[in-house]
Design an enzyme around this catalytic site. Structure first.
Site, PDB file in Angstrom:
ATOM      1  N   TYR A  39       0.867  -1.182   0.000  1.00 42.69           N
ATOM      2  CA  TYR A  39       0.000   0.000   0.000  1.00 42.69           C
ATOM      3  C   TYR A  39       0.900   1.227   0.000  1.00 42.69           C
ATOM      4  O   TYR A  39       1.400   1.650   1.029  1.00 42.69           O
ATOM      5  CB  TYR A  39      -0.926  -0.017   1.222  1.00 42.69           C
ATOM      6  CG  TYR A  39      -1.855   1.165   1.317  1.00 42.69           C
ATOM      7  CD1 TYR A  39      -2.434   1.723   0.179  1.00 42.69           C
ATOM      8  CD2 TYR A  39      -2.180   1.715   2.557  1.00 42.69           C
ATOM      9  CE1 TYR A  39      -3.295   2.810   0.271  1.00 42.69           C
ATOM     10  CE2 TYR A  39      -3.048   2.801   2.661  1.00 42.69           C
ATOM     11  CZ  TYR A  39      -3.598   3.339   1.517  1.00 42.69           C
ATOM     12  OH  TYR A  39      -4.453   4.414   1.603  1.00 42.69           O
ATOM     13  N   ASP A  48      -2.063  -1.406  -4.036  1.00 41.81           N
ATOM     14  CA  ASP A  48      -2.450  -0.055  -4.408  1.00 41.81           C
ATOM     15  C   ASP A  48      -1.190   0.795  -4.485  1.00 41.81           C
ATOM     16  O   ASP A  48      -0.616   1.160  -3.462  1.00 41.81           O
ATOM     17  CB  ASP A  48      -3.422   0.496  -3.363  1.00 41.81           C
ATOM     18  CG  ASP A  48      -3.867   1.915  -3.653  1.00 41.81           C
ATOM     19  OD1 ASP A  48      -3.459   2.468  -4.694  1.00 41.81           O
ATOM     20  OD2 ASP A  48      -4.624   2.472  -2.833  1.00 41.81           O
ATOM     21  N   HIS A  87     -12.299   1.053  -4.260  1.00 44.86           N
ATOM     22  CA  HIS A  87     -11.474   0.295  -5.202  1.00 44.86           C
ATOM     23  C   HIS A  87     -12.229  -0.965  -5.606  1.00 44.86           C
ATOM     24  O   HIS A  87     -13.229  -1.348  -4.986  1.00 44.86           O
ATOM     25  CB  HIS A  87     -10.160  -0.133  -4.549  1.00 44.86           C
ATOM     26  CG  HIS A  87      -9.208   0.981  -4.276  1.00 44.86           C
ATOM     27  ND1 HIS A  87      -8.040   1.172  -4.981  1.00 44.86           N
ATOM     28  CD2 HIS A  87      -9.237   1.965  -3.336  1.00 44.86           C
ATOM     29  CE1 HIS A  87      -7.402   2.219  -4.496  1.00 44.86           C
ATOM     30  NE2 HIS A  87      -8.106   2.721  -3.496  1.00 44.86           N
TER      31      HIS A  87
END
Length: 269
Positions: free
Chosen positions: A122, A161, A258
């Site tokens: 992340y 991500d 998302h």
């Protein structure tokens, strides 16, 4: 034969999913676990879990078919956090990178299955000048970390991500967003260099078409209009190229701002 060897070398495909759930507890309330059972990845990488392990009903994940689950939370409650859930026990789990400021925010966890190492990443967003500076420092330090890691573990999958759109095709309005973090020239250059350092953007390996996104703002009906950004990637190191069988985006899953992505590696010989 050890269970892990069977998991990685004898099944037809190794299915790896990645999902920024924007709060695992909220996602569960929206049906995440039902989706997980139906999607059936062998391994799923989660980002932005926003929960400590002790705040979760771990038995629910086990009942969904994932008895092996590993959580790396941020020091700050309700913030960031990554996890890996697996059907089979990994050989090894690495919590964080060993870089203090990264690990305090719970942004990296990695699990090894045979010769393949799978990371949930992340990467920070750059919502203001201070956070952009933090993001750029993270990007530079993460590149150095991965360069070193690949020498030890060449078969590497880094899902998550990245908070960056690589090319104009990856964002619904590249002109108006050219000065917005997530599509800044310096960010786009970094992710391009990251790929050139020995990775394959698995989705683009199979699909060159526009209008495929993984994140949509909650404002102005952006998701219904498909005005999104492709921020989530399944990056696969070059030694795994011959095993890369499939990579897709799954926009029908709606437990977060998302959507998940999925890639598959073919049998190892």
């Amino acid at each position: 034969m050890a269970a892990n060897a069977y998991f990685c070398t004898k099944i037809n495909r190794l299915k790896i999913a990645s999902y920024n759930v924007n709060g695992i507890r909220a996602a569960i309330r929206k049906g995440f676990l039902d989706w997980l059972v139906l999607a059936g990845p062998d391994v799923i990488c989660l980002q932005e879990t926003k929960a400590m392990k002790e705040q979760l009903d771990l038995e629910a994940f086990e009942k969904a078919g994932y008895p092996y689950h590993y959580w790396f939370s941020a020091e700050k409650k309700g913030y960031s956090g990554v996890a890996i859930l697996s059907r089979q026990r990994p050989d090894h789990v690495a919590y964080g990178t060993g870089i203090g400021y990264m690990d305090a925010e719970g942004r990296n966890i990695r699990a090894d299955f045979g010769g393949v190492s799978i990371m949930s990443l992340y990467l920070p967003s750059g919502t203001n000048i201070a956070r952009l500076d933090h993001k750029l420092q993270y990007m530079a330090d993460f590149q150095a970390y991965v360069d070193s890691l690949k020498r030890e573990i060449p078969e590497l999958v880094i899902c998550g991500d990245y908070n960056i759109c690589h090319r104009p095709i990856d964002i619904h309005d590249p002109v108006r967003n050219k000065n917005v973090s997530g599509f800044l020239p310096v960010e786009r250059e970094w992710i391009g260099n990251f790929i050139d350092s020995g990775f394959i953007d698995s989705f683009r390996h199979f699909n060159p078409d526009p209008h495929h996104y993984t994140w949509w703002t909650y404002r102005a009906g952006a998701r219904a209009k498909n005005k999104g950004w492709r921020l989530d990637y399944g990056m696969v190191s070059r030694p795994l190229e011959d095993r890369l069988a499939r990579s897709v985006i799954l926009p029908e899953a709606r437990h977060s701002d998302h959507c998940p992505i999925m890639l598959e590696l073919s049998e190892s010989y």
